[in-house]
Design a protein around this motif. Structure first.
Motif, short mmCIF file in Angstrom:
data_model
loop_
_atom_site.label_atom_id
_atom_site.label_comp_id
_atom_site.label_asym_id
_atom_site.label_seq_id
_atom_site.Cartn_x
_atom_site.Cartn_y
_atom_site.Cartn_z
N ASP A 1 -4.30 13.38 -11.82
CA ASP A 1 -5.40 14.17 -11.29
C ASP A 1 -5.30 15.60 -11.78
N ARG B 1 1.30 10.21 -9.68
CA ARG B 1 0.09 10.33 -8.88
C ARG B 1 0.41 9.97 -7.43
N ASP C 1 0.28 7.77 -4.20
CA ASP C 1 0.17 6.32 -4.04
C ASP C 1 -1.19 5.98 -3.40
N PRO C 2 -2.01 5.18 -4.09
CA PRO C 2 -3.32 4.85 -3.50
C PRO C 2 -3.23 3.90 -2.31
N ASP C 3 -2.10 3.19 -2.18
CA ASP C 3 -1.97 2.19 -1.11
C ASP C 3 -1.25 2.73 0.13
N GLN D 1 0.01 6.11 2.35
CA GLN D 1 -0.22 7.52 2.58
C GLN D 1 1.11 8.28 2.55
#
Length: 505
Positions: free
Chosen positions: A367, A421, A423-425, A427
């Motif tokens: 990002d 990045r 972690d999208p899964d 929090q």
């Protein structure tokens, strides 16, 4: 009482505490005797109830026999029976608890009665006058059935003294009322006794549970520890027996801790002592290579230089592994740092080495401020900070080992991409991935590759400690590491790190 209970106690299962839980063993020997005593008390109570019911029933039969005898009055040499119909109806009024009566003159001359009753167990001439005799018997009814009865018999003398005769008065009553009375007494006695036994059982269970609670706390204190946690167990409020057990365990833990510390100190000291001669051996072999001209000699010197480099790398890895141990990790402390900047700097530092191996190494910035994702990010590319709490030195060692492992085994002409990045899964978790387009690794070895000194292939110049060090450091930071295959070829090593670590484990 002990003689009566001995056969029941002999049938109780003899259970060794080692063959089942101590709680069950104690409850078995505390509750089963209560059950046996409850059954014995119920049997004794029933016998007592029957005896008292017989006593009350016998008293009623005696009064009835006396009343019946008064209805038969001797006159001259005969008998006058004054037994009105109303009195007979009263005696025979209850169909469920009938009263049978008979007046006879021994040896068996029937005078009065509604049924033939069984004779007393003793001969009539041996009965003492005016002394009642009570016994159990059986009466045959008109429908062919039989009724169990309780009989009261009394022998009376009548007539002139010179011509004295005897009269046998028998009154019998079925045992329905007696059994009902005994049953009621049993119920009224056993119910409170049962409540008392249940209350005692609850108290015994609570006492056993409370008494064994220190053992449960000791088990939790031991089972909840990590494999490297050798701190002493604290059980100050435990009973003396448990304190002795905890003290014995603490003594063993102290001995193991001392042995482990000594072993780690030896490894660390040996590694430090080996670094200098190995570095000198490597330097001398490189100098000898520059001066040697004979091909066979150069080949031997090249193998010496490679062995020295591999040994120096192994020593460095051992030192890193020693620093990742819990005792060393606790002394290093933790701080907050930018994980993305750390990985970017490491990737930039290792680019020259990757180029020397013919590998394209780059970083996917993840990002960026404008939301773009740039491949092969350089040092000037602005990145959004990804802060985390931990030991920056050890996290750096883990990332270095990830990239170093990929460089050693990916092979020439491959690409390595480093990615950082959120972690999208999960929090509050940071994700670091190192992908390569090398030959990959069989799925069956994805777990074994984290074992110490394990190598999935004979290719490369590794010593089998790189991923083991990564796993050790990541787990100390309460993170996870895993390996996955890429398609059509390649390997991905992925680590998840919490952005906030309260304490090292």
């Amino acid at each position: 009482m002990l003689n009566l209970l001995q056969p029941l106690l002999n049938r109780l299962p003899v259970v060794s505490p080692g063959s089942r839980s101590l709680r069950r063993h104690l409850l078995s020997w505390l509750l089963l005797p209560q059950l046996v005593l409850w059954l014995a008390a119920a049997a004794v109570t029933y016998n007592v109830a029957v005896r008292y019911a017989d006593r009350a029933n016998d008293h009623g039969l005696y009064l009835s026999s006396r009343a019946l005898a008064r209805q038969v009055k001797p006159i001259d040499s005969g008998l006058l029976v004054d037994f009105p119909r109303a009195a007979k109806d009263i005696i025979e009024a209850d169909p469920d608890d009938r009263v049978y009566y008979m007046v006879s003159s021994p040896p068996g001359e029937f005078i009065l009665g509604n049924h033939k009753l069984p004779p007393p167990p003793e001969a009539a001439d041996t009965l003492r006058p005016d002394r009642p005799t009570f016994y159990d018997g059986q009466v045959d009814t008109s429908d062919g059935s039989s009724v169990q009865v309780r009989v009261a018999a009394i022998l009376l003398d009548y007539g002139e003294p010179s011509l004295q005769q005897r009269m046998l008065v028998q009154v019998a009553k079925s045992r329905v009322s007696r059994e009902a009375l005994a049953r009621n007494i049993l119920i009224d006695t056993v119910l409170p006794l049962s409540v008392l036994v249940l209350a005692m059982s609850a108290l015994v269970w609570a006492g056993v549970r409370t008494g064994l609670a220190p053992l449960a706390r000791l088990r939790e204190a031991v089972s909840g520890r990590g494999p490297n946690d050798l701190a002493p167990i604290e059980l100050h409020s435990a009973p003396e027996e448990v304190r002795d057990l905890a003290a014995a365990v603490n003594t063993l833990l102290a001995a193991v801790h001392a042995s482990v510390v000594e072993q780690r100190r030896f490894i660390s000291d040996a590694a430090h002592q080996l670094r200098t001669p190995l570095a000198g051996l490597k330097s001398q072999s490189e100098l000898a290579l520059k001066e040697a001209t004979e091909p066979a000699l150069r080949a031997r010197l090249e193998r010496v230089r490679e062995s020295a480099a591999r040994s120096a790398h192994l020593v460095t890895q051992l030192l890193t592994l020693a620093r990742a141990e819990p005792e060393s990790l606790a002394t290093l402390g933790r701080s907050r740092f930018d994980l993305r900047r750390l990985v970017q700097d490491l990737t930039a530092e290792m680019v020259p080495r990757a180029l020397g191996e013919g590998i394209d190494l780059g970083m996917d910035g993840g990002d960026t401020p404008d939301g773009a994702s740039d491949q092969d990010t350089d040092d000037d590319t602005p990145l959004c900070p990804l802060t985390m709490e931990g030991n920056a030195l050890l996290i750096r060692e883990a990332i270095v080992n990830l990239i170093d492992n990929a460089i050693r085994y990916a092979g020439r002409g491959t690409e390595i991409t480093v990615r950082v990045r959120p972690d999208p899964d999960l929090q509050d978790m940071a994700l670091v991935e190192v992908d390569d387009t090398g030959p990959g690794l069989p799925v069956a070895l994805h777990t074994q590759v984290f074992d110490r000194f394990f190598r999935g292939t004979n290719e490369g110049r590794g010593c089998g400690l790189g991923l083991a060090i990564v796993k050790e450091i990541v787990e100390r930071h309460r993170g996870r590491v895993q390996v996955a295959s890429l398609h059509p070829r390649g390997l991905r090593v992925q680590i998840r790190l919490p952005q906030s670590v309260r304490a090292f484990t």
